[in-house]
Design an enzyme around this catalytic site. Sequence first.
Site, PDB file in Angstrom:
ATOM      1  N   ASP B  60       0.784  -1.193   0.024  1.00 17.26           N
ATOM      2  CA  ASP B  60       0.025  -0.077  -0.053  1.00 17.26           C
ATOM      3  C   ASP B  60       0.874   1.210  -0.066  1.00 17.26           C
ATOM      4  O   ASP B  60       1.905   1.210   0.889  1.00 17.26           O
ATOM      5  CB  ASP B  60      -0.806   0.053   1.161  1.00 17.26           C
ATOM      6  CG  ASP B  60      -2.085   0.878   1.087  1.00 17.26           C
ATOM      7  OD1 ASP B  60      -1.977   2.150   0.563  1.00 17.26           O
ATOM      8  OD2 ASP B  60      -3.324   0.446   1.318  1.00 17.26           O
ATOM      9  N   LEU B 108       1.863  -1.278  -6.274  1.00 18.73           N
ATOM     10  CA  LEU B 108       2.530  -2.408  -7.017  1.00 18.73           C
ATOM     11  C   LEU B 108       1.866  -2.171  -8.423  1.00 18.73           C
ATOM     12  O   LEU B 108       0.635  -2.288  -8.674  1.00 18.73           O
ATOM     13  CB  LEU B 108       2.062  -3.637  -6.369  1.00 18.73           C
ATOM     14  CG  LEU B 108       2.714  -4.476  -4.995  1.00 18.73           C
ATOM     15  CD1 LEU B 108       2.092  -5.734  -5.055  1.00 18.73           C
ATOM     16  CD2 LEU B 108       4.152  -4.456  -5.446  1.00 18.73           C
ATOM     17  N   ASP B 128      -8.663  -0.138  -3.937  1.00 19.22           N
ATOM     18  CA  ASP B 128      -9.706   0.928  -4.003  1.00 19.22           C
ATOM     19  C   ASP B 128      -9.939   1.288  -5.525  1.00 19.22           C
ATOM     20  O   ASP B 128     -10.506   2.478  -5.548  1.00 19.22           O
ATOM     21  CB  ASP B 128      -9.381   2.091  -3.132  1.00 19.22           C
ATOM     22  CG  ASP B 128      -8.291   2.691  -3.125  1.00 19.22           C
ATOM     23  OD1 ASP B 128      -7.532   2.436  -4.169  1.00 19.22           O
ATOM     24  OD2 ASP B 128      -7.920   3.711  -2.553  1.00 19.22           O
ATOM     25  N   ASN B 129      -9.395   0.854  -6.572  1.00 15.01           N
ATOM     26  CA  ASN B 129      -9.445   1.553  -7.895  1.00 15.01           C
ATOM     27  C   ASN B 129      -9.341   0.154  -9.011  1.00 15.01           C
ATOM     28  O   ASN B 129      -8.602  -0.758  -8.771  1.00 15.01           O
ATOM     29  CB  ASN B 129      -8.474   2.441  -7.973  1.00 15.01           C
ATOM     30  CG  ASN B 129      -6.959   1.971  -7.982  1.00 15.01           C
ATOM     31  OD1 ASN B 129      -6.640   1.356  -9.149  1.00 15.01           O
ATOM     32  ND2 ASN B 129      -6.375   1.568  -7.114  1.00 15.01           N
ATOM     33  N   CYS B 186     -14.485   5.157  -1.879  1.00 17.57           N
ATOM     34  CA  CYS B 186     -15.242   5.296  -0.529  1.00 17.57           C
ATOM     35  C   CYS B 186     -15.184   6.956   0.103  1.00 17.57           C
ATOM     36  O   CYS B 186     -16.001   7.051   0.798  1.00 17.57           O
ATOM     37  CB  CYS B 186     -14.754   4.384   0.299  1.00 17.57           C
ATOM     38  SG  CYS B 186     -14.942   2.865   0.187  1.00 17.57           S
ATOM     39  N   CYS B 243     -12.728 -13.957 -23.478  1.00 13.06           N
ATOM     40  CA  CYS B 243     -11.841 -12.921 -22.515  1.00 13.06           C
ATOM     41  C   CYS B 243     -10.611 -12.720 -22.938  1.00 13.06           C
ATOM     42  O   CYS B 243      -9.892 -13.462 -23.221  1.00 13.06           O
ATOM     43  CB  CYS B 243     -12.169 -13.585 -21.078  1.00 13.06           C
ATOM     44  SG  CYS B 243     -11.053 -12.589 -19.910  1.00 13.06           S
TER      45      CYS B 243
END
Lengths: 83, 251
Positions: B60, B108, B128-129, B186, B243
């Site tokens: 993070d 990362l 979060d993305n 968020c 895919c």
Amino acid sequence: MVGTDTTTAVIWKEELMIEIHVNGEPMNLAPDTSLTDLLAKMELSGRRVAIERNLEIVPRSQHGTTRLEHGDQIEVVQAIGGG
Amino acid sequence: MLSDQQLLRYSRQIMLPEVEIAGQQAWLDSWVLIIGAGGLGSPVAIYLAAAGVGTLVLADDDQVDLSNLQRQIVHTTERIGVDKVESARQTLQALNPEVQVETIAARLEGETLAQQVARADLVVDCTDNFTTRFAINRACVAAKTPLVSGAAIRIEGQVAVYDPRQPDSPCYQCLYKDGDDENLTCSESGVLAPLVGIIGSVQAMEALKVLANIGQPLVGKLMLLDGLSMEWRTLKLRKDPACPVCGSGDR
């Protein structure tokens, strides 16, 4: 008579409409509507959503060839990225 | 061989017939990469450390902020301003000193992401993305590393497990398309504190199941939680043959 023919055609067409549920709400559609058509109708084309049809996610590559059927339960699942 | 202290520490799960010594040993020998040390990463890291996963790598690039503490329970008020991975490491080591915790205080990406994914037995996506989510998915498919994916916002959440070791497993991109669509965060949309606890706990549970090869992980399924009605729905999720990541499609 022209008028009679038109009335008959309208009734004929309504009988051919299918009813599905989208996110729990009923929706009447022309037969042969594809999932791609449905997304366009809902103005969700190109959005990051998955389509669930009767508890199964339909692969994106099959949206164009998957035809809705009367009684289908559709849910549009919006991607969320929060963590 | 487990020590007497380990047998005692982990006794409540070793006594489960699905786990026993073999399951505990599998966890002790495991290497798990947790990407994101926020709302989801907090419960994931805490439960995996408590359960005795041998090595946890936390990645993070963010620092602890006052507005995080309402839900990111691995952090504390006195660590505001500290790197999240360092803050998390302190909590995890206090909880279980025998777990090896490695920290990467950076986002990362690229080759580093590929290397970290390749050395892990399992990856837990707590980011979060979407940009990172799709990159993690590509790296996991390339390295054939199982991926436990969770997402949470407002009062709703989603969980799925992708296992590229299984030829018929879908991947994250079978579910959602990559692209420039908007991302609800968020910080903009809000999130109710225990929601990330629920979703993160499901992720931790699924990670332990995959690592010890017990039960039926959520492979080929997508679980949706509506926290307002507290209703779960489990949908079938098949591999998309076209895919661009795990199938035959063009990128």
